[in-house]
Write a protein that holds these residues in place. Structure first.
Motif, short mmCIF file in Angstrom:
data_model
loop_
_atom_site.label_atom_id
_atom_site.label_comp_id
_atom_site.label_asym_id
_atom_site.label_seq_id
_atom_site.Cartn_x
_atom_site.Cartn_y
_atom_site.Cartn_z
N ASP A 128 -39.05 16.22 -13.90
CA ASP A 128 -40.12 16.48 -12.93
C ASP A 128 -40.46 17.97 -12.81
O ASP A 128 -41.23 18.36 -11.94
CB ASP A 128 -39.74 15.93 -11.56
N HIS A 129 -39.88 18.79 -13.67
CA HIS A 129 -40.19 20.23 -13.76
C HIS A 129 -39.85 21.00 -12.48
O HIS A 129 -40.39 22.10 -12.27
CB HIS A 129 -41.68 20.45 -14.08
N ARG A 130 -38.99 20.45 -11.63
CA ARG A 130 -38.66 21.17 -10.40
C ARG A 130 -37.97 22.50 -10.69
O ARG A 130 -38.18 23.49 -9.98
CB ARG A 130 -37.76 20.30 -9.53
N ALA A 131 -37.12 22.52 -11.71
CA ALA A 131 -36.43 23.78 -12.05
C ALA A 131 -37.42 24.85 -12.47
O ALA A 131 -37.31 26.02 -12.08
CB ALA A 131 -35.41 23.53 -13.16
N TRP A 132 -38.43 24.44 -13.26
CA TRP A 132 -39.45 25.41 -13.70
C TRP A 132 -40.25 25.90 -12.52
O TRP A 132 -40.57 27.10 -12.41
CB TRP A 132 -40.37 24.76 -14.74
N ILE A 133 -40.63 24.99 -11.62
CA ILE A 133 -41.41 25.39 -10.45
C ILE A 133 -40.63 26.38 -9.59
O ILE A 133 -41.16 27.38 -9.11
CB ILE A 133 -41.82 24.16 -9.64
N SER A 134 -39.33 26.10 -9.39
CA SER A 134 -38.50 26.98 -8.58
C SER A 134 -38.38 28.36 -9.21
O SER A 134 -38.54 29.38 -8.54
CB SER A 134 -37.12 26.35 -8.40
N ARG A 135 -38.13 28.41 -10.51
CA ARG A 135 -38.01 29.70 -11.19
C ARG A 135 -39.33 30.46 -11.17
O ARG A 135 -39.36 31.68 -11.00
CB ARG A 135 -37.54 29.49 -12.63
N LEU A 136 -40.42 29.73 -11.37
CA LEU A 136 -41.72 30.37 -11.36
C LEU A 136 -42.05 30.94 -10.00
O LEU A 136 -42.57 32.05 -9.88
CB LEU A 136 -42.79 29.36 -11.78
N ALA A 137 -41.72 30.20 -8.95
CA ALA A 137 -41.98 30.69 -7.59
C ALA A 137 -41.15 31.94 -7.29
O ALA A 137 -41.65 32.90 -6.70
CB ALA A 137 -41.67 29.59 -6.58
N VAL A 138 -39.88 31.94 -7.73
CA VAL A 138 -39.03 33.11 -7.50
C VAL A 138 -39.57 34.32 -8.26
O VAL A 138 -39.64 35.45 -7.73
CB VAL A 138 -37.58 32.80 -7.92
N MET A 139 -39.95 34.11 -9.52
CA MET A 139 -40.46 35.21 -10.33
C MET A 139 -41.75 35.78 -9.74
O MET A 139 -41.92 37.00 -9.60
CB MET A 139 -40.72 34.75 -11.76
#
Length: 287
Positions: A128-139
Protein backbone atom coordinates in the motif's frame (compact mmCIF):
# COMPACT_ATOMS: atom_id res chain seq x y z
CA UNK A 1 20.49 49.03 -2.35
CA UNK A 2 22.62 46.33 -3.97
CA UNK A 3 22.75 44.33 -0.75
CA UNK A 4 18.98 44.58 -0.30
CA UNK A 5 18.48 43.48 -3.93
CA UNK A 6 20.75 40.46 -3.41
CA UNK A 7 19.08 39.52 -0.12
CA UNK A 8 15.61 39.86 -1.65
CA UNK A 9 16.68 37.71 -4.59
CA UNK A 10 18.01 34.99 -2.29
CA UNK A 11 14.93 35.17 -0.06
CA UNK A 12 12.64 34.93 -3.11
CA UNK A 13 14.55 31.93 -4.45
CA UNK A 14 14.26 30.23 -1.08
CA UNK A 15 10.56 30.97 -0.79
CA UNK A 16 9.87 29.77 -4.33
CA UNK A 17 11.86 26.58 -3.77
CA UNK A 18 9.98 25.85 -0.54
CA UNK A 19 6.65 26.33 -2.31
CA UNK A 20 7.72 24.06 -5.18
CA UNK A 21 8.93 21.31 -2.85
CA UNK A 22 5.79 21.48 -0.71
CA UNK A 23 3.47 21.44 -3.75
CA UNK A 24 5.36 18.63 -5.49
CA UNK A 25 5.50 16.58 -2.30
CA UNK A 26 1.75 16.95 -1.79
CA UNK A 27 1.17 15.90 -5.41
CA UNK A 28 3.43 12.87 -5.02
CA UNK A 29 1.69 11.81 -1.81
CA UNK A 30 -1.74 12.13 -3.45
CA UNK A 31 -0.62 10.04 -6.41
CA UNK A 32 1.00 7.36 -4.25
CA UNK A 33 -1.91 7.20 -1.81
CA UNK A 34 -4.31 6.71 -4.72
CA UNK A 35 -2.58 3.51 -5.86
CA UNK A 36 -1.77 0.05 -4.54
CA UNK A 37 0.42 -2.63 -6.04
CA UNK A 38 -0.14 -6.38 -5.93
CA UNK A 39 2.84 -8.57 -6.69
CA UNK A 40 2.44 -12.21 -7.70
CA UNK A 41 5.63 -14.24 -7.28
CA UNK A 42 6.05 -16.97 -9.89
CA UNK A 43 6.60 -20.59 -8.93
CA UNK A 44 7.36 -23.66 -11.07
CA UNK A 45 4.24 -24.99 -12.74
CA UNK A 46 2.17 -21.99 -11.71
CA UNK A 47 -0.37 -20.56 -14.17
CA UNK A 48 0.41 -16.83 -13.88
CA UNK A 49 -2.54 -15.79 -16.06
CA UNK A 50 -5.02 -17.72 -13.90
CA UNK A 51 -3.48 -16.34 -10.70
CA UNK A 52 -3.59 -12.81 -12.08
CA UNK A 53 -7.25 -13.22 -13.02
CA UNK A 54 -8.12 -14.58 -9.55
CA UNK A 55 -6.44 -11.66 -7.79
CA UNK A 56 -8.06 -9.21 -10.19
CA UNK A 57 -11.51 -10.61 -9.39
CA UNK A 58 -10.90 -10.20 -5.66
CA UNK A 59 -9.68 -6.64 -6.10
CA UNK A 60 -12.55 -5.50 -8.30
CA UNK A 61 -15.08 -7.03 -5.90
CA UNK A 62 -13.71 -4.92 -3.03
CA UNK A 63 -15.59 -1.64 -2.31
CA UNK A 64 -13.31 1.33 -2.81
CA UNK A 65 -11.23 -0.24 -5.60
CA UNK A 66 -11.70 1.70 -8.82
CA UNK A 67 -9.56 -0.41 -11.16
CA UNK A 68 -7.05 -3.27 -11.15
CA UNK A 69 -4.80 -3.35 -14.21
CA UNK A 70 -2.15 -6.05 -14.70
CA UNK A 71 1.13 -4.81 -16.12
CA UNK A 72 2.11 -6.58 -19.32
CA UNK A 73 5.63 -7.72 -20.24
CA UNK A 74 6.39 -4.47 -22.04
CA UNK A 75 5.54 -2.41 -18.95
CA UNK A 76 7.60 -4.73 -16.74
CA UNK A 77 10.56 -4.41 -19.10
CA UNK A 78 10.24 -0.63 -18.96
CA UNK A 79 10.31 -0.69 -15.15
CA UNK A 80 13.34 -2.99 -14.97
CA UNK A 81 15.38 -1.67 -17.90
CA UNK A 82 17.02 1.20 -15.90
CA UNK A 83 18.61 -1.43 -13.62
CA UNK A 84 18.96 -4.50 -15.87
CA UNK A 85 19.30 -2.89 -19.27
CA UNK A 86 17.56 -4.10 -22.42
CA UNK A 87 17.20 -7.78 -21.56
CA UNK A 88 14.74 -10.40 -22.71
CA UNK A 89 12.79 -11.02 -19.51
CA UNK A 90 10.48 -13.69 -20.90
CA UNK A 91 12.79 -16.47 -19.70
CA UNK A 92 13.25 -14.95 -16.23
CA UNK A 93 10.90 -15.50 -13.26
CA UNK A 94 9.72 -11.91 -13.17
CA UNK A 95 6.83 -11.25 -10.75
CA UNK A 96 3.53 -10.17 -12.23
CA UNK A 97 2.38 -6.75 -11.03
CA UNK A 98 -1.17 -5.41 -10.80
CA UNK A 99 -1.66 -1.65 -10.48
CA UNK A 100 -4.67 -0.91 -8.28
CA UNK A 101 -6.37 2.48 -8.20
CA UNK A 102 -8.44 3.22 -5.11
CA UNK A 103 -10.98 5.85 -4.16
CA UNK A 104 -9.40 8.16 -1.57
CA UNK A 105 -12.84 8.95 -0.19
CA UNK A 106 -13.59 5.34 0.70
CA UNK A 107 -12.71 3.68 3.99
CA UNK A 108 -10.76 0.80 2.47
CA UNK A 109 -9.62 -1.89 4.93
CA UNK A 110 -6.09 -2.62 3.72
CA UNK A 111 -5.54 -5.49 6.15
CA UNK A 112 -8.73 -7.26 5.04
CA UNK A 113 -7.89 -6.67 1.38
CA UNK A 114 -4.39 -8.08 1.84
CA UNK A 115 -5.80 -11.14 3.59
CA UNK A 116 -8.34 -11.70 0.79
CA UNK A 117 -5.64 -11.39 -1.89
CA UNK A 118 -3.34 -13.86 -0.13
CA UNK A 119 -6.24 -16.24 0.42
CA UNK A 120 -7.03 -16.22 -3.31
CA UNK A 121 -3.38 -16.58 -4.37
CA UNK A 122 -0.85 -17.40 -1.62
CA UNK A 123 2.01 -16.18 -3.81
CA UNK A 124 0.47 -12.69 -3.99
CA UNK A 125 1.35 -9.78 -1.72
CA UNK A 126 -0.10 -6.29 -1.43
CA UNK A 127 1.93 -3.11 -1.06
CA UNK A 128 0.00 0.00 0.00
CA UNK A 129 3.09 2.26 -0.28
CA UNK A 130 2.71 3.52 3.29
CA UNK A 131 6.47 3.31 3.86
CA UNK A 132 7.12 5.42 0.77
CA UNK A 133 4.51 7.98 1.79
CA UNK A 134 6.00 8.24 5.28
CA UNK A 135 9.55 8.67 3.99
CA UNK A 136 8.43 11.18 1.39
CA UNK A 137 6.57 13.22 3.99
CA UNK A 138 9.61 13.25 6.30
CA UNK A 139 11.94 14.26 3.47
CA UNK A 140 9.65 17.03 2.24
CA UNK A 141 9.11 18.29 5.79
CA UNK A 142 12.86 18.44 6.38
CA UNK A 143 13.41 20.36 3.14
CA UNK A 144 10.63 22.82 3.92
CA UNK A 145 11.98 23.34 7.44
CA UNK A 146 15.48 23.93 6.09
CA UNK A 147 14.10 26.40 3.53
CA UNK A 148 12.20 28.35 6.19
CA UNK A 149 15.35 28.46 8.34
CA UNK A 150 17.40 29.76 5.41
CA UNK A 151 14.74 32.37 4.70
CA UNK A 152 14.86 33.52 8.32
CA UNK A 153 18.66 33.76 8.18
CA UNK A 154 18.52 35.83 4.98
CA UNK A 155 16.03 38.24 6.56
CA UNK A 156 18.16 38.44 9.71
CA UNK A 157 21.22 39.26 7.58
CA UNK A 158 19.19 41.98 5.85
CA UNK A 159 18.24 43.51 9.20
CA UNK A 160 21.87 43.52 10.37
CA UNK A 161 22.98 45.10 7.10
CA UNK A 162 20.43 47.91 7.49
CA UNK A 163 21.48 48.44 11.13
CA UNK A 164 25.14 48.89 10.21
CA UNK A 165 24.27 51.05 7.19
CA UNK A 166 22.09 53.29 9.36
CA UNK A 167 24.80 53.65 11.99
CA UNK A 168 27.29 54.54 9.30
CA UNK A 169 24.96 57.13 7.84
CA UNK A 170 24.40 58.65 11.29
CA UNK A 171 28.13 58.79 11.96
CA UNK A 172 28.77 60.51 8.65
CA UNK A 173 26.00 63.05 9.27
CA UNK A 174 26.45 63.53 12.99
CA UNK A 175 26.94 67.31 12.70
CA UNK A 176 23.70 67.66 10.71
CA UNK A 177 21.84 65.61 13.31
CA UNK A 178 23.22 67.82 16.10
CA UNK A 179 22.12 70.97 14.28
CA UNK A 180 18.63 69.57 13.71
CA UNK A 181 18.35 68.70 17.36
CA UNK A 182 19.68 72.16 18.37
CA UNK A 183 16.92 73.89 16.41
CA UNK A 184 14.29 71.76 18.13
CA UNK A 185 13.91 68.69 15.88
CA UNK A 186 12.63 65.71 17.83
CA UNK A 187 14.13 62.25 17.69
CA UNK A 188 11.03 61.00 15.89
CA UNK A 189 11.47 63.64 13.18
CA UNK A 190 15.14 62.72 12.65
CA UNK A 191 14.31 59.02 12.60
CA UNK A 192 11.59 59.74 10.02
CA UNK A 193 14.14 61.23 7.63
CA UNK A 194 16.27 58.10 7.79
CA UNK A 195 13.17 55.92 7.55
CA UNK A 196 12.03 57.58 4.31
CA UNK A 197 15.52 57.35 2.86
CA UNK A 198 15.93 53.66 3.64
CA UNK A 199 12.35 52.93 2.58
CA UNK A 200 13.17 54.32 -0.87
CA UNK A 201 16.37 52.26 -1.03
CA UNK A 202 14.48 49.21 0.24
CA UNK A 203 11.70 49.56 -2.31
CA UNK A 204 14.12 49.91 -5.22
CA UNK A 205 16.44 47.13 -4.05
CA UNK A 206 13.61 44.74 -3.16
CA UNK A 207 11.89 45.44 -6.48
CA UNK A 208 15.08 44.62 -8.38
CA UNK A 209 15.78 41.43 -6.43
CA UNK A 210 12.17 40.24 -6.52
CA UNK A 211 11.83 41.00 -10.24
CA UNK A 212 14.96 39.02 -11.08
CA UNK A 213 13.68 36.07 -9.03
CA UNK A 214 10.27 36.22 -10.75
CA UNK A 215 11.89 36.35 -14.20
CA UNK A 216 14.13 33.39 -13.28
CA UNK A 217 11.18 31.26 -12.14
CA UNK A 218 9.21 32.21 -15.26
CA UNK A 219 12.12 31.36 -17.58
CA UNK A 220 12.79 28.01 -15.90
CA UNK A 221 9.06 27.23 -15.92
CA UNK A 222 8.89 28.10 -19.63
CA UNK A 223 11.91 25.90 -20.43
CA UNK A 224 10.28 22.98 -18.55
CA UNK A 225 6.85 23.31 -20.13
CA UNK A 226 5.10 19.98 -20.89
CA UNK A 227 5.80 20.15 -24.64
CA UNK A 228 9.56 20.49 -24.03
CA UNK A 229 11.37 17.25 -24.89
CA UNK A 230 14.64 16.22 -23.30
CA UNK A 231 16.11 14.07 -20.55
CA UNK A 232 16.95 17.04 -18.31
CA UNK A 233 13.49 18.58 -18.74
CA UNK A 234 11.86 15.24 -17.94
CA UNK A 235 13.97 14.83 -14.79
CA UNK A 236 13.12 18.33 -13.56
CA UNK A 237 9.44 17.73 -14.21
CA UNK A 238 9.62 14.52 -12.17
CA UNK A 239 11.28 16.38 -9.28
CA UNK A 240 9.45 19.72 -9.38
CA UNK A 241 6.41 19.19 -11.60
CA UNK A 242 6.00 21.97 -14.14
CA UNK A 243 8.15 24.33 -12.02
CA UNK A 244 5.23 26.74 -12.00
CA UNK A 245 4.54 28.67 -8.80
CA UNK A 246 1.11 29.79 -9.90
CA UNK A 247 -0.52 33.11 -9.15
CA UNK A 248 -0.39 32.50 -5.38
CA UNK A 249 3.33 31.72 -5.44
CA UNK A 250 4.23 34.75 -7.54
CA UNK A 251 2.04 36.92 -5.31
CA UNK A 252 3.92 35.67 -2.24
CA UNK A 253 7.23 36.71 -3.80
CA UNK A 254 5.84 40.18 -4.49
CA UNK A 255 4.59 40.42 -0.91
CA UNK A 256 7.99 39.23 0.33
CA UNK A 257 9.71 42.03 -1.60
CA UNK A 258 7.33 44.59 -0.07
CA UNK A 259 7.95 43.09 3.37
CA UNK A 260 11.72 43.45 2.89
CA UNK A 261 11.28 47.14 1.98
CA UNK A 262 9.06 47.79 5.02
CA UNK A 263 11.46 45.83 7.25
CA UNK A 264 14.32 47.95 5.96
CA UNK A 265 12.53 51.20 6.82
CA UNK A 266 11.40 50.06 10.28
CA UNK A 267 14.85 48.71 11.11
CA UNK A 268 16.39 52.03 10.14
CA UNK A 269 13.94 53.98 12.28
CA UNK A 270 14.45 51.75 15.30
CA UNK A 271 18.24 51.96 14.91
CA UNK A 272 18.17 55.78 14.72
CA UNK A 273 16.04 56.06 17.85
CA UNK A 274 18.34 53.70 19.72
CA UNK A 275 21.43 55.60 18.57
CA UNK A 276 19.91 58.95 19.48
CA UNK A 277 19.14 57.67 22.94
CA UNK A 278 22.64 56.21 23.25
CA UNK A 279 24.42 59.47 22.38
CA UNK A 280 21.96 61.45 24.49
CA UNK A 281 20.83 63.70 21.65
CA UNK A 282 17.32 63.71 23.05
CA UNK A 283 18.47 65.71 26.08
CA UNK A 284 18.44 69.52 25.88
CA UNK A 285 21.62 70.98 24.45
CA UNK A 286 23.58 73.12 26.96
CA UNK A 287 24.15 76.75 26.11
Amino acid sequence: MAVIAIMTFLASLTLGSVLLVADTSASWQRDIARELTVQIRPEPGMDMDAATTAVQVVLLATPGVVSATPLDDAAANMLLSPWLGDLDLTALPVPRLIAVEIDLGSALDFAALEEAVERAVPQASLDDHRAWISRLAVMAGAMVTAGVAILALVLAATVLTVVFATRGAMTGNRHIIEVLHFVGASGSFIAGQFQRHFLRLGLIGAAIGGAIALVLFLLVGWSLRPDQVGAEADQFRVMFGTFNLGIWGYSLIVMLALAVAVLTALTSRFTVLRQLAAIDLLAPVDG
